[in-house]
Design a protein around this motif. Structure first.
Motif, short mmCIF file in Angstrom:
data_model
loop_
_atom_site.label_atom_id
_atom_site.label_comp_id
_atom_site.label_asym_id
_atom_site.label_seq_id
_atom_site.Cartn_x
_atom_site.Cartn_y
_atom_site.Cartn_z
N LYS A 237 1.36 -8.43 7.14
CA LYS A 237 0.07 -8.72 6.49
C LYS A 237 -0.59 -7.42 6.02
O LYS A 237 -1.16 -7.36 4.94
CB LYS A 237 -0.87 -9.46 7.45
CG LYS A 237 -0.49 -10.93 7.66
CD LYS A 237 -1.48 -11.60 8.60
CE LYS A 237 -1.11 -13.07 8.82
NZ LYS A 237 -2.06 -13.74 9.75
N LEU A 238 -0.49 -6.39 6.87
CA LEU A 238 -1.07 -5.08 6.54
C LEU A 238 -0.36 -4.48 5.31
O LEU A 238 -1.01 -3.94 4.41
CB LEU A 238 -0.93 -4.15 7.74
CG LEU A 238 -1.67 -2.81 7.71
CD1 LEU A 238 -3.17 -3.02 7.57
CD2 LEU A 238 -1.36 -2.02 8.98
N ALA A 239 0.97 -4.61 5.29
CA ALA A 239 1.75 -4.09 4.16
C ALA A 239 1.39 -4.81 2.86
O ALA A 239 1.34 -4.20 1.79
CB ALA A 239 3.25 -4.25 4.45
N LYS A 240 1.10 -6.10 2.96
CA LYS A 240 0.72 -6.88 1.76
C LYS A 240 -0.61 -6.40 1.18
O LYS A 240 -0.78 -6.37 -0.03
CB LYS A 240 0.62 -8.37 2.12
CG LYS A 240 1.97 -9.06 2.23
CD LYS A 240 1.82 -10.54 2.56
CE LYS A 240 3.18 -11.22 2.63
NZ LYS A 240 3.07 -12.65 2.98
N VAL A 241 -1.55 -6.04 2.07
CA VAL A 241 -2.85 -5.53 1.60
C VAL A 241 -2.65 -4.21 0.86
O VAL A 241 -3.20 -4.01 -0.23
CB VAL A 241 -3.83 -5.34 2.78
CG1 VAL A 241 -5.14 -4.73 2.29
CG2 VAL A 241 -4.12 -6.67 3.47
N TYR A 242 -1.87 -3.30 1.46
CA TYR A 242 -1.61 -2.01 0.81
C TYR A 242 -0.89 -2.20 -0.52
O TYR A 242 -1.16 -1.49 -1.50
CB TYR A 242 -0.78 -1.10 1.73
CG TYR A 242 -1.61 -0.39 2.77
CD1 TYR A 242 -2.58 0.54 2.41
CD2 TYR A 242 -1.42 -0.62 4.13
CE1 TYR A 242 -3.34 1.21 3.35
CE2 TYR A 242 -2.18 0.04 5.10
CZ TYR A 242 -3.14 0.95 4.70
OH TYR A 242 -3.89 1.62 5.63
N GLU A 243 0.04 -3.14 -0.56
CA GLU A 243 0.78 -3.42 -1.79
C GLU A 243 -0.17 -3.92 -2.89
O GLU A 243 -0.04 -3.53 -4.06
CB GLU A 243 1.86 -4.48 -1.52
CG GLU A 243 2.83 -4.69 -2.65
CD GLU A 243 3.96 -5.64 -2.26
OE1 GLU A 243 5.11 -5.18 -2.12
OE2 GLU A 243 3.69 -6.85 -2.09
N LYS A 244 -1.12 -4.75 -2.49
CA LYS A 244 -2.12 -5.27 -3.44
C LYS A 244 -2.98 -4.13 -3.98
O LYS A 244 -3.28 -4.08 -5.18
CB LYS A 244 -3.00 -6.32 -2.74
CG LYS A 244 -3.91 -7.08 -3.69
CD LYS A 244 -4.61 -8.21 -2.97
CE LYS A 244 -5.46 -9.03 -3.94
NZ LYS A 244 -6.12 -10.17 -3.27
N VAL A 245 -3.39 -3.22 -3.10
CA VAL A 245 -4.20 -2.07 -3.51
C VAL A 245 -3.45 -1.23 -4.55
O VAL A 245 -4.02 -0.84 -5.58
CB VAL A 245 -4.57 -1.20 -2.29
CG1 VAL A 245 -5.17 0.14 -2.73
CG2 VAL A 245 -5.55 -1.94 -1.39
#
Length: 320
Positions: A237-245
């Motif tokens: 989930k954390l990786a998905k947020v960074y990917e979105k950023v």
């Protein structure tokens, strides 16, 4: 207006089936193995050119039969990558090549386009599918048409378990009509940029908008047992947020750089010593988020493509 042939890359998300996913993962692992094997050999013996490594590759494939099950061109490309890393080292442009790890952020492999004697192509695009060696036809999210002659493709697996493809082509690009407009650009943190025409572009502060969410997920991650299923779920989930950023930031930089190139003939950008500025712990996060260097890179290559001029100047008078 002149026409130039430029190297261009199109990036898409691919949607492989389960069998194709397994093959991609195996291919990434085999490429990593070949790179590490010959790097270890270089450390124990002496550095050999990629052509010398290539002659040893068939013997390695006989010893490890599973290397035959993946794209052979990608294994050769891995040797070229190792060769390039050594050349950079000998020229003083980088450190000694390092072993590739499963934990690296970059998990990918590259394969070349070629035409077989039968006339069939190794890489083809039809509608929303792309044909790749060993994988066959793979669905992808086609957001735009791919024009130009395909040179190679890179298949990448992200931290979030998604798969992407970068299609590198040689494409004819027409220069844009020339104008008499010229602007200076002052980069900043409060505002992303201010032009000599007093146009202000606000700093999107992409990372700061997701900081609370990132902090919450980091707290949850700290409470989980490392390596457990729940730990991996939160980490994903954390990786998905960074990917979105990253995706939001890249979209902003591309749209803004294209707009400036289309509207102006000459662009002069304030030269900033980003590395020195990053040493300031209070500003480091904001400076990384604003991505000045990447923005200037985009301006430079787009200016070269479309017959415009882009330069940096350390003596730009501050507008604000």
């Amino acid at each position: 207006m002149q026409t130039k042939i430029v190297d261009k890359a199109y990036s898409f998300r691919i949607i492989p089936n389960k069998e194709q996913e397994e093959l991609i993962n195996k291919n990434i692992g085999c490429v990593r193995f070949v790179f590490n094997h010959f790097l270890a050999q270089s450390k124990d013996d002496k550095y050999l050119l990629s052509s010398k490594f290539a002659t040893q590759l068939p013997k390695l494939k006989k010893k490890f039969n599973w290397l035959r099950k993946v794209d052979s061109i990608s294994l050769q490309q891995s040797l070229k990558d190792l060769d390039k890393a050594f050349k950079r080292f000998f020229k003083g442009l980088g450190g000694f090549p390092k072993f590739k790890s499963k934990k690296n952020n970059k998990q990918s492999y590259r394969t070349q386009y070629f035409k077989r004697s039968s006339g069939t192509e190794s890489i083809e695009i039809k509608d929303n599918k792309i044909k790749l060696p060993k994988l066959g036809w793979v669905r992808f999210r086609k957001s735009r048409e791919v024009t130009g002659e395909i040179q190679n493709v890179t298949i990448r697996k992200s931290k979030t378990g998604k798969y992407y493809i970068s299609v590198c082509v040689q494409e004819k690009v027409e220069e844009l009509p020339q104008t008499d407009k010229a602007i200076g650009i002052d980069l900043g943190l409060k505002d992303f940029l201010i032009t000599s025409n007093e146009e202000v572009v606000s700093n999107p502060r992409t990372l700061s908008k997701y900081e609370n969410k990132i902090a919450r997920l980091n707290k949850r991650l700290a409470k989980k047992e490392e390596g457990s299923n729940n730990w991996y779920k939160v980490k994903n989930k954390l990786a998905k947020v960074y990917e979105k950023v990253v995706n939001i930031r890249k979209d902003f930089l591309h749209k803004l750089s294209t707009k400036l190139i289309c509207e102006n003939q000459t662009i002069v950008v304030e030269s900033l010593k980003v590395k020195s500025m990053l040493k300031n712990s209070k500003l480091a996060k904001s400076i990384s988020d604003v991505s000045w260097s990447k923005f200037v890179d985009y301006l430079n290559y787009k200016a070269e493509w479309y017959g415009k001029e882009c330069a940096t100047c350390c003596n730009l008078k501050r507008i604000a």
